[in-house]
Scaffold this active site. Structure first.
Site, PDB file in Angstrom:
ATOM      1  N   GLU A   1       0.826  -1.222   0.000  1.00  0.00           N
ATOM      2  CA  GLU A   1       0.000   0.000   0.000  1.00  0.00           C
ATOM      3  C   GLU A   1       0.855   1.265   0.000  1.00  0.00           C
ATOM      4  O   GLU A   1       0.365   2.345   0.344  1.00  0.00           O
ATOM      5  CB  GLU A   1      -0.963   0.005   1.194  1.00  0.00           C
ATOM      6  CG  GLU A   1      -1.889  -1.182   1.302  1.00  0.00           C
ATOM      7  CD  GLU A   1      -2.893  -1.330   0.157  1.00  0.00           C
ATOM      8  OE1 GLU A   1      -2.896  -0.488  -0.759  1.00  0.00           O
ATOM      9  OE2 GLU A   1      -3.650  -2.317   0.173  1.00  0.00           O
TER      10      GLU A   1
ATOM     11  N   GLU B   1     -17.783  13.033  22.078  1.00  0.00           N
ATOM     12  CA  GLU B   1     -16.500  13.644  21.702  1.00  0.00           C
ATOM     13  C   GLU B   1     -16.187  13.575  20.200  1.00  0.00           C
ATOM     14  O   GLU B   1     -15.248  14.226  19.744  1.00  0.00           O
ATOM     15  CB  GLU B   1     -15.369  13.007  22.497  1.00  0.00           C
ATOM     16  CG  GLU B   1     -15.197  11.536  22.193  1.00  0.00           C
ATOM     17  CD  GLU B   1     -13.912  10.955  22.798  1.00  0.00           C
ATOM     18  OE1 GLU B   1     -13.623   9.786  22.500  1.00  0.00           O
ATOM     19  OE2 GLU B   1     -13.229  11.666  23.545  1.00  0.00           O
TER      20      GLU B   1
ATOM     21  N   HIS C   1      -3.008   2.611   8.295  1.00  0.00           N
ATOM     22  CA  HIS C   1      -4.130   1.862   7.722  1.00  0.00           C
ATOM     23  C   HIS C   1      -4.373   0.611   8.556  1.00  0.00           C
ATOM     24  O   HIS C   1      -3.423  -0.048   8.989  1.00  0.00           O
ATOM     25  CB  HIS C   1      -3.799   1.474   6.273  1.00  0.00           C
ATOM     26  CG  HIS C   1      -4.708   0.432   5.708  1.00  0.00           C
ATOM     27  ND1 HIS C   1      -6.062   0.630   5.552  1.00  0.00           N
ATOM     28  CD2 HIS C   1      -4.466  -0.845   5.283  1.00  0.00           C
ATOM     29  CE1 HIS C   1      -6.606  -0.459   5.041  1.00  0.00           C
ATOM     30  NE2 HIS C   1      -5.671  -1.373   4.873  1.00  0.00           N
TER      31      HIS C   1
HETATM   32  O1  2HA Z   1      -1.104  -4.938   3.566  1.00  0.00           O
HETATM   33  O2  2HA Z   1      -4.019  -4.200   4.818  1.00  0.00           O
HETATM   34  O3  2HA Z   1      -4.627  -3.263   2.438  1.00  0.00           O
HETATM   35  C1  2HA Z   1      -2.234  -5.495   4.105  1.00  0.00           C
HETATM   36  C2  2HA Z   1      -3.396  -4.627   3.883  1.00  0.00           C
HETATM   37  C3  2HA Z   1      -3.735  -4.304   2.505  1.00  0.00           C
HETATM   38 ZN    ZN Z   2      -5.907  -3.376   4.353  1.00  0.00          ZN
END
Ligand code: 2HA
Ligand code: ZN
Length: 271
Positions: A116, A169, A139
């Site tokens: 990613e 909140e 992420h």
């Molecule tokens: O790399 O979460 O979106 C693992 C992930 C891909």
């Molecule tokens: Zn992911």
């Protein structure tokens, strides 16, 4: 030269990935983090003239030439970062050509940065353009947020509004709201471009039926954003099937935003 394994930024990556794993947000190899580092701080731990190897990024990162990031590795498990940072993390610098990553440390088993990376670096570029202090892109796959994706309309205004209603909140923590992308193929430049486009406006972006991206100045701020969305989504999932007797009203959301003096998305309320 100090020992890189004791660097505060490596410690932060270890602590955060372990924490996220235990919260159930990063099963198997799910999730990734990139953290923009200060060159002078890295120089206390690494010889910056020594490039271990170069890895093509596969997209244009000219706006980040010379910038150094610590990034989780592709296929690596958050579960394992704490006990083996040198294999699961890497420190990369964007090379002069703007399309090559120079590996300065890590990925010791020969691997590379997260698949990613486009979404991460494109998001860094987008956030830095609106907030020069942005450092972290994160992420993960938080359980209740993901569950909510299946039963709630994937519409920015409606999704944000529902989250704001779930905990007092929320509007104070993310007054800028949550951007929402439909399901898209992950690991591609296209999802990276779409994420970065949303990041011009939002620090939080939902990847429909996949997970969430957060961006912030520090690891705590970024983690806290995702944690607050996840908490609100949990309340939603605990109550969505029950009759709603009470709610936080839009005029009360305005009261909160005004009292805490946050710039909020007025167009996300129904006033
Ligand atoms: O790399 O979460 O979106 C693992 C992930 C891909
Ligand atoms: Zn992911």
């Amino acid at each position: 030269m100090k020992n890189i394994l004791n660097a505060p930024f490596v410690e932060e990556m270890k602590k955060t990935t372990a924490n996220m794993y235990r919260l159930g947000w990063d099963e198997r190899n799910g999730g990734n983090i990139s953290y923009l580092l200060d060159e002078s701080e890295v120089a206390e731990y690494l010889d910056l003239t020594h490039v271990v190897r170069t890895i093509p990024t596969g997209f244009d990162t000219a706006a980040l030439i010379g910038k150094i990031f610590i990034v989780t590795g592709t296929g690596k498990y958050f579960k394992n970062v704490e006990s083996d940072p040198a294999n699961n993390l890497g420190i990369i610098r964007i090379g002069e050509d703007g399309t090559t990553a120079e590996l300065l440390w890590g990925y010791e088993d020969g691997s590379r940065f997260t698949s990613e990376l486009p979404a991460h670096l494109m998001s860094h570029m987008a956030r830095l353009a609106v907030d020069p202090e942005n450092r972290v892109v994160m992420h993960c796959h938080p359980t209740h947020t993901l569950a909510m994706n299946y039963v709630h309309e994937l519409n920015e205004k409606k999704f944000t509004h529902t989250l704001w209603e779930m905990c007092t909140e929320c509007i104070v923590v993310f007054p800028d709201g949550v951007g929402v992308l439909p399901w898209m193929l992950c690991g591609t430049n296209s999802i990276g471009e779409a994420t970065a486009e949303k990041m011009k406006e939002f620090r939080l972006v939902i990847w429909g039926m996949h997970g969430i991206y957060g961006a912030g100045k520090t690891m705590d701020e970024t983690f806290g954003l995702i944690e607050t969305v996840e908490k609100a989504a949990q309340i939603y999932m605990l109550t969505a099937h029950l009759p709603r007797i009470n709610t936080i009203k839009d005029k009360e959301l305005v009261e909160l935003a005004e009292f805490f003096e946050v710039e909020y998305r007025k167009d996300f309320l129904n006033l």
